[in-house]
Design an enzyme around this catalytic site. Sequence first.
Site, PDB file in Angstrom:
ATOM      1  N   ASP A   1     -30.805  73.453  18.987  1.00  0.00           N
ATOM      2  CA  ASP A   1     -30.448  72.564  18.706  1.00  0.00           C
ATOM      3  C   ASP A   1     -29.343  71.613  19.097  1.00  0.00           C
ATOM      4  OD1 ASP A   1     -28.707  74.088  18.982  1.00  0.00           O
ATOM      5  OD2 ASP A   1     -27.550  74.003  17.294  1.00  0.00           O
TER       6      ASP A   1
ATOM      7  N   ASP B   1     -27.736  73.424  25.197  1.00  0.00           N
ATOM      8  CA  ASP B   1     -29.224  73.740  25.182  1.00  0.00           C
ATOM      9  C   ASP B   1     -29.982  72.892  25.732  1.00  0.00           C
ATOM     10  OD1 ASP B   1     -29.533  73.929  21.749  1.00  0.00           O
ATOM     11  OD2 ASP B   1     -27.118  73.312  22.282  1.00  0.00           O
TER      12      ASP B   1
ATOM     13  N   VAL C   1     -31.730  79.718  19.994  1.00  0.00           N
ATOM     14  CA  VAL C   1     -29.803  79.628  21.072  1.00  0.00           C
ATOM     15  C   VAL C   1     -29.096  77.918  19.526  1.00  0.00           C
ATOM     16  CG1 VAL C   1     -30.624  79.167  23.041  1.00  0.00           C
ATOM     17  CG2 VAL C   1     -31.011  77.406  22.355  1.00  0.00           C
TER      18      VAL C   1
ATOM     19  N   HIS D   1     -23.437  78.851  27.663  1.00  0.00           N
ATOM     20  CA  HIS D   1     -23.871  79.624  26.221  1.00  0.00           C
ATOM     21  C   HIS D   1     -25.293  79.424  26.158  1.00  0.00           C
ATOM     22  CE1 HIS D   1     -20.081  79.758  24.624  1.00  0.00           C
ATOM     23  NE2 HIS D   1     -19.768  78.098  24.693  1.00  0.00           N
ATOM     24  N   ASP D   2     -26.059  78.606  25.994  1.00  0.00           N
ATOM     25  CA  ASP D   2     -28.294  78.694  26.011  1.00  0.00           C
ATOM     26  C   ASP D   2     -28.117  79.323  26.896  1.00  0.00           C
ATOM     27  OD1 ASP D   2     -26.561  78.206  23.346  1.00  0.00           O
ATOM     28  OD2 ASP D   2     -28.009  76.292  22.816  1.00  0.00           O
TER      29      ASP D   2
END
Length: 308
Positions: free
Chosen positions: A11, A16, A123, A238-239
Amino acid sequence: MDKIKVILDVDPGHDDMVAILLAAKHPRLDLRGITVVAGNQTLDKTVQNALRICTHAGIDVPVYAGMSRPLLRDQVVSTVHGESGLDGVELGPPARQVEEQHAVDFIIEEARKCHKELVLIPVGPLTNIAMALLREPRIVEGIKEIVLMGGACGQGNITPSAEFNIFVDPEAAQIVFTSGLPVTMVGLDATNQAVVYPPVLERIRGIGSRVSKMVVDSMLAYGAAYKALGDWEGPVLHDPCAVAYVIDPSVLKVKKAWVDVETARGLTYGRTVCDYSETAGKPANAQVAVGIDHKKLWDLLIYALEQD
């Protein structure tokens, strides 16, 4: 060594973007397709961002639009990534179109082709994955595992209890965690450790490619948003941590746990409840990431970016 067949569900989102680059450029992975869901921004924006990223980075992988809203709750979008979802990054218009096939249908079709060979790496919110499981439960026969970025055993980041991706669609997350499939939860307990400190950013800048510049520009914009949120010394990726784990499981330290998702509308809505010691009397249904080998993570990312 055979490549690992993966579908990356995104997303976009600044982190991402790096997850897409890692999945598409690392030679260990066979990226079958990129599926897109609403989350960090509305679906029309996240799809366009995925297409723009692929165009700018020369990634020749089909992109599929998926679910435009959560299964049951109202839509939630992030403020961290800005109005476009990729604020601060100049990529230009996409040179390709989104595929006509729906992302959920693509996931089902790919799973049917495989026999415990396909790894799903969502993710973002888990709406696409949950809908595929609801529409065709037999796809579990083709899926080796689900490695998701989301959740937190400790503090959340959208509410005190909940991490953003799970909070956006808790009902979808509960379907995934109760699917019977092997699940690895790469949540905030681990990913908050993946801070892009200045030396890491300089390593990326030193690659000197068009793609590395895109990553640096993205991290500078994303980092400014993080500093506005609190005492962060850089943006948090994070992803890519979920993608990195699929490439090399030793990147993360994981612990077995029983994980359930709070779906009651209240103070803890969207919380991932993690039980490492069978306090609830239920056997583990997931692995939960609790730590990161920073050197391996950044070496792996740099190596992938150098493949450009």
